[in-house]
Design an enzyme around this catalytic site. Structure first.
Site, PDB file in Angstrom:
ATOM      1  N   ASN A   6     -73.858  14.398 -47.307  1.00  0.00           N
ATOM      2  CA  ASN A   6     -73.186  13.979 -46.245  1.00  0.00           C
ATOM      3  C   ASN A   6     -73.180  12.869 -46.695  1.00  0.00           C
ATOM      4  O   ASN A   6     -74.134  12.034 -46.417  1.00  0.00           O
ATOM      5  CB  ASN A   6     -73.685  14.402 -45.292  1.00  0.00           C
ATOM      6  CG  ASN A   6     -73.120  13.777 -44.349  1.00  0.00           C
ATOM      7  OD1 ASN A   6     -72.002  12.741 -44.460  1.00  0.00           O
ATOM      8  ND2 ASN A   6     -73.459  13.680 -42.621  1.00  0.00           N
ATOM      9  N   LYS A   8     -71.526  10.443 -45.561  1.00  0.00           N
ATOM     10  CA  LYS A   8     -71.230   9.310 -43.836  1.00  0.00           C
ATOM     11  C   LYS A   8     -70.802   8.239 -44.583  1.00  0.00           C
ATOM     12  O   LYS A   8     -69.453   8.192 -45.294  1.00  0.00           O
ATOM     13  CB  LYS A   8     -73.210   8.438 -43.142  1.00  0.00           C
ATOM     14  CG  LYS A   8     -73.778  10.335 -43.146  1.00  0.00           C
ATOM     15  CD  LYS A   8     -74.870   9.051 -42.728  1.00  0.00           C
ATOM     16  CE  LYS A   8     -76.102  10.715 -42.657  1.00  0.00           C
ATOM     17  NZ  LYS A   8     -76.797  10.806 -40.975  1.00  0.00           N
ATOM     18  N   HIS A  84     -71.259  16.673 -35.857  1.00  0.00           N
ATOM     19  CA  HIS A  84     -72.262  16.202 -36.300  1.00  0.00           C
ATOM     20  C   HIS A  84     -72.820  14.718 -35.464  1.00  0.00           C
ATOM     21  O   HIS A  84     -72.454  14.041 -34.774  1.00  0.00           O
ATOM     22  CB  HIS A  84     -72.239  15.029 -38.011  1.00  0.00           C
ATOM     23  CG  HIS A  84     -73.197  14.389 -38.166  1.00  0.00           C
ATOM     24  ND1 HIS A  84     -74.005  13.215 -38.229  1.00  0.00           N
ATOM     25  CD2 HIS A  84     -73.858  14.482 -39.464  1.00  0.00           C
ATOM     26  CE1 HIS A  84     -75.246  13.296 -39.009  1.00  0.00           C
ATOM     27  NE2 HIS A  84     -75.091  13.596 -39.433  1.00  0.00           N
ATOM     28  N   GLU A  86     -73.899  11.721 -35.149  1.00  0.00           N
ATOM     29  CA  GLU A  86     -73.485  10.965 -35.172  1.00  0.00           C
ATOM     30  C   GLU A  86     -72.034  10.312 -34.431  1.00  0.00           C
ATOM     31  O   GLU A  86     -71.849  10.110 -33.953  1.00  0.00           O
ATOM     32  CB  GLU A  86     -73.613   9.923 -36.414  1.00  0.00           C
ATOM     33  CG  GLU A  86     -74.933   9.315 -37.133  1.00  0.00           C
ATOM     34  CD  GLU A  86     -75.018   9.740 -38.244  1.00  0.00           C
ATOM     35  OE1 GLU A  86     -74.034   9.479 -39.594  1.00  0.00           O
ATOM     36  OE2 GLU A  86     -76.177  10.172 -39.130  1.00  0.00           O
ATOM     37  N   GLU A 154     -79.779  20.521 -37.150  1.00  0.00           N
ATOM     38  CA  GLU A 154     -80.490  18.915 -37.415  1.00  0.00           C
ATOM     39  C   GLU A 154     -81.108  18.504 -35.724  1.00  0.00           C
ATOM     40  O   GLU A 154     -80.113  17.849 -35.082  1.00  0.00           O
ATOM     41  CB  GLU A 154     -79.518  18.346 -38.396  1.00  0.00           C
ATOM     42  CG  GLU A 154     -78.548  18.102 -38.752  1.00  0.00           C
ATOM     43  CD  GLU A 154     -77.507  17.535 -39.887  1.00  0.00           C
ATOM     44  OE1 GLU A 154     -78.128  16.895 -41.198  1.00  0.00           O
ATOM     45  OE2 GLU A 154     -77.023  16.953 -38.695  1.00  0.00           O
ATOM     46  N   GLY A 160     -82.039  10.420 -40.725  1.00  0.00           N
ATOM     47  CA  GLY A 160     -82.631   9.484 -41.512  1.00  0.00           C
ATOM     48  C   GLY A 160     -83.561   8.228 -40.946  1.00  0.00           C
ATOM     49  O   GLY A 160     -83.924   7.479 -40.800  1.00  0.00           O
ATOM     50  N   SER A 190     -83.204  14.435 -42.589  1.00  0.00           N
ATOM     51  CA  SER A 190     -84.494  13.623 -43.708  1.00  0.00           C
ATOM     52  C   SER A 190     -84.956  14.189 -44.605  1.00  0.00           C
ATOM     53  O   SER A 190     -86.333  14.505 -45.582  1.00  0.00           O
ATOM     54  CB  SER A 190     -85.517  12.956 -42.837  1.00  0.00           C
ATOM     55  OG  SER A 190     -85.393  11.403 -41.796  1.00  0.00           O
TER      56      SER A 190
HETATM   57  P1  PGA Z   1     -80.743  12.340 -43.621  1.00  0.00           P
HETATM   58  O1  PGA Z   1     -79.563  12.786 -42.584  1.00  0.00           O
HETATM   59  O2  PGA Z   1     -80.962  13.600 -45.040  1.00  0.00           O
HETATM   60  O3  PGA Z   1     -80.143  10.440 -44.274  1.00  0.00           O
HETATM   61  O4  PGA Z   1     -81.365  11.879 -42.385  1.00  0.00           O
HETATM   62  C1  PGA Z   1     -78.334  14.396 -42.652  1.00  0.00           C
HETATM   63  C2  PGA Z   1     -77.297  13.637 -41.884  1.00  0.00           C
HETATM   64  O5  PGA Z   1     -77.510  13.146 -41.040  1.00  0.00           O
HETATM   65  O6  PGA Z   1     -76.801  15.255 -42.354  1.00  0.00           O
END
Ligand code: PGA
Length: 232
Positions: A6, A8, A84, A86, A154, A160, A190
């Site tokens: 992903n 983003k 997601h 976010e 997640e 992140g 992560s």
């Molecule tokens: P990250 O993001 O691996 O940077 O923690 C995962 C995600 O948001 O899908």
């Protein structure tokens, strides 16, 4: 085993092309890249399985800033992430809108990676199970155990942040999700080359949704190679 990257809001077409040009996914693992809308065509053209990061529930209409499933299909995009954290946190996405997006994408023939997971506050106050249950049930009640549906677990506190769920915690959450709906479950939050092996080795972890580490060819390739090794 499925490894999805992903991106983003990183990488326009030029950077996407540079990534695709250098990326040589190993055999024995399904790999998906989810670039921003503007770089979708570039990644499709490079021959990589491409998913969008979101998709609207209507086929067309007065929905400024949105993209429909049929438009994605026309471009050669094969699926989309929905829900997601976010999107849920910053753009008002709810369990109801996530379910509507999931229905529309599956009906249009796309694959779906539907994201669920509890926030840090929900985790610390013991509400993880109820939050995840409600998120999963709303998707399940809308589409059932659809053959093109994948859930990504997640935990929001792990995205992140450099923190990950322990392999045992991930396994437990994945088994719980599968008890609600029998579809593959990816772990996200992560995931890095250093922790991929212990997470992907869990019996109910069917792959990973990778954010930060998917932006760099070397780290994304290393995670894909770990998955391929575990799979074989
Ligand atoms: P990250 O993001 O691996 O940077 O923690 C995962 C995600 O948001 O899908």
């Amino acid at each position: 085993m499925l490894i999805a990257g992903n991106w983003k809001m990183f990488k326009g077409p030029a950077e996407a092309w540079a990534f695709a040009d250098a990326f040589d996914p190993p055999d024995g693992v399904d790999v998906v890249v989810c670039p921003p809308y503007l770089a979708l065509a570039t990644v499709v053209e490079a021959g990589i399985t491409t998913y969008a990061q979101n998709v609207h529930w209507a086929a067309e209409g007065a929905f400024t800033g949105e993209i429909s499933a049929t438009m994605l299909s026309e471009l050669g995009v094969q699926g989309s992430i929905v829900g997601h954290s976010e999107r849920r946190q910053f753009f008002g996405e709810s369990d109801e809108t996530v379910a509507r997006r999931t229905v529309a994408a599956l009906e249009a023939g796309l694959g779906v990676i539907a994201c669920v997971g509890e926030t840090e506050e929900e985790h610390d106050s013991g509400q993880k199970e109820i939050v995840v249950r409600l998120q999963v049930e709303s998707i399940r009640d809308a589409v059932g155990a659809h053959e093109r549906l994948v859930i990504a677990y997640e935990p929001v506190w792990a995205i992140g942040t450099g923190k990950t769920a322990s392999p045992e915690e991930a396994q437990e959450a994945h088994a719980f999700i599968k008890s609600l709906v029998d579809v593959p479950v990816l772990y996200g939050g992560s995931v890095k080359p250093e922790n991929a092996e212990e997470l992907l080795s869990q019996s109910d972890v069917d792959g990973a949704l990778v954010g930060g580490a998917s932006l760099v060819v070397e780290s994304f390739t290393a995670i894909c190679q770990t998955a391929a090794r575990i799979q074989s």
